[in-house]
Design a protein around this motif. Structure first.
Motif, short mmCIF file in Angstrom:
data_model
loop_
_atom_site.label_atom_id
_atom_site.label_comp_id
_atom_site.label_asym_id
_atom_site.label_seq_id
_atom_site.Cartn_x
_atom_site.Cartn_y
_atom_site.Cartn_z
N MET A 1 0.96 -1.29 -0.13
CA MET A 1 0.12 -0.12 -0.05
C MET A 1 0.75 1.32 -0.21
O MET A 1 1.84 1.14 0.64
N ILE A 2 0.63 2.14 -0.79
CA ILE A 2 1.26 3.46 -0.75
C ILE A 2 0.17 4.60 -0.33
O ILE A 2 -0.89 4.53 -0.75
N LEU A 3 0.63 5.63 0.46
CA LEU A 3 -0.16 6.59 1.01
C LEU A 3 0.42 7.90 0.32
O LEU A 3 1.43 8.30 0.37
N GLU A 4 -0.57 8.51 -0.45
CA GLU A 4 -0.42 9.73 -1.00
C GLU A 4 -0.63 10.74 0.17
O GLU A 4 -1.64 10.61 0.94
N HIS A 5 0.24 11.79 0.11
CA HIS A 5 -0.03 12.76 1.39
C HIS A 5 -0.09 14.38 0.66
O HIS A 5 0.89 14.42 -0.17
N ALA A 6 -1.14 15.02 0.70
CA ALA A 6 -1.11 16.57 0.17
C ALA A 6 -1.58 17.48 1.20
O ALA A 6 -2.77 17.24 1.82
N LEU A 7 -1.04 18.53 1.57
CA LEU A 7 -1.50 19.64 2.38
C LEU A 7 -2.13 20.35 1.23
O LEU A 7 -1.51 21.02 0.54
N LEU A 8 -3.37 20.81 1.53
CA LEU A 8 -4.06 21.66 0.62
C LEU A 8 -4.49 22.98 1.22
O LEU A 8 -5.04 22.96 2.28
N SER A 9 -3.76 24.13 0.56
CA SER A 9 -4.02 25.41 1.04
C SER A 9 -5.41 25.97 0.17
O SER A 9 -4.74 26.32 -1.08
N VAL A 10 -6.44 26.24 0.75
CA VAL A 10 -7.50 26.68 -0.02
C VAL A 10 -7.73 28.17 0.29
O VAL A 10 -7.59 28.79 1.26
N LYS A 11 -7.86 29.13 -0.87
CA LYS A 11 -7.99 30.16 -0.77
C LYS A 11 -9.08 30.70 0.14
O LYS A 11 -10.17 30.03 0.41
N PRO A 12 -8.74 31.93 0.88
CA PRO A 12 -9.73 32.25 1.98
C PRO A 12 -11.06 32.32 1.68
O PRO A 12 -11.43 33.12 0.54
N GLY A 13 -12.13 32.18 2.31
CA GLY A 13 -13.31 32.42 1.86
C GLY A 13 -13.97 31.32 1.13
O GLY A 13 -15.16 31.22 0.85
N GLN A 14 -13.32 30.38 0.44
CA GLN A 14 -13.67 29.25 -0.53
C GLN A 14 -13.90 27.81 0.16
O GLN A 14 -14.13 26.92 -0.32
N GLU A 15 -13.71 27.64 1.57
CA GLU A 15 -13.71 26.60 2.13
C GLU A 15 -15.02 25.66 2.09
O GLU A 15 -15.02 24.61 1.85
N ASP A 16 -16.23 26.60 2.10
CA ASP A 16 -17.35 25.67 1.93
C ASP A 16 -17.70 25.21 0.72
O ASP A 16 -17.90 23.97 0.43
N ALA A 17 -17.34 26.02 -0.29
CA ALA A 17 -17.30 25.70 -1.59
C ALA A 17 -16.20 24.51 -2.05
O ALA A 17 -16.62 23.31 -2.88
N PHE A 18 -15.07 24.60 -1.39
CA PHE A 18 -14.28 23.55 -1.88
C PHE A 18 -14.63 22.04 -1.01
O PHE A 18 -14.55 21.22 -1.84
N GLU A 19 -15.05 22.25 0.17
CA GLU A 19 -15.65 21.05 0.85
C GLU A 19 -16.98 20.55 -0.01
O GLU A 19 -16.88 19.13 -0.08
N ALA A 20 -17.71 21.03 -0.72
CA ALA A 20 -18.82 20.81 -1.38
C ALA A 20 -18.15 19.90 -3.00
O ALA A 20 -18.69 19.08 -3.11
N ALA A 21 -17.25 20.83 -3.37
CA ALA A 21 -16.72 20.06 -4.53
C ALA A 21 -16.05 18.68 -4.43
O ALA A 21 -16.11 17.86 -5.25
N PHE A 22 -15.25 18.81 -3.22
CA PHE A 22 -14.44 17.54 -2.83
C PHE A 22 -15.55 16.50 -2.66
O PHE A 22 -15.23 15.36 -3.13
#
Length: 98
Positions: A1-22
């Motif tokens: 098993m391989i574990l992919e790791h990414a820290l995602l910096s979301v543009k300010p104020g876009q968090e709710d839209a990002f979570e919905a898109a994700f």
């Protein structure tokens, strides 16, 4: 098993839209050969920062299979415009599990 790791910096104020898109994008990656599971976690100390962990059977399932697929283009269209800066993605091979 391989574990992919990414820290995602979301543009300010876009968090709710990002979570919905994700949520929408999760079905795309989940159907890919070699996909195991993923978790997306919101950072408590830094607003707009998320940790993405994805389990793959093999490195190539992510780097060649998923990234080379038509589905990845849809993933990209849904998510990549939220990131500033664009995340660094790294892959890990488990050494120890407790």
């Amino acid at each position: 098993m391989i574990l992919e790791h990414a820290l995602l910096s979301v543009k300010p104020g876009q968090e709710d839209a990002f979570e919905a898109a994700f949520r929408q994008a999760t079905s795309i990656i989940a159907g890919m050969p070699g996909f195991g599971r993923l978790t997306l976690s919101r950072c408590l100390e830094r607003s707009g920062t998320y940790l993405l962990l994805v389990e793959w059977d093999r490195l190539e399932d992510h780097t060649v299979g998923f990234r080379g697929s038509a589905e990845y283009q849809r993933w990209r269209d849904l998510l990549h415009h939220f990131y500033e800066p664009f995340p660094r993605v790294e892959h890990y091979d488990e050494v120890l599990h407790a």
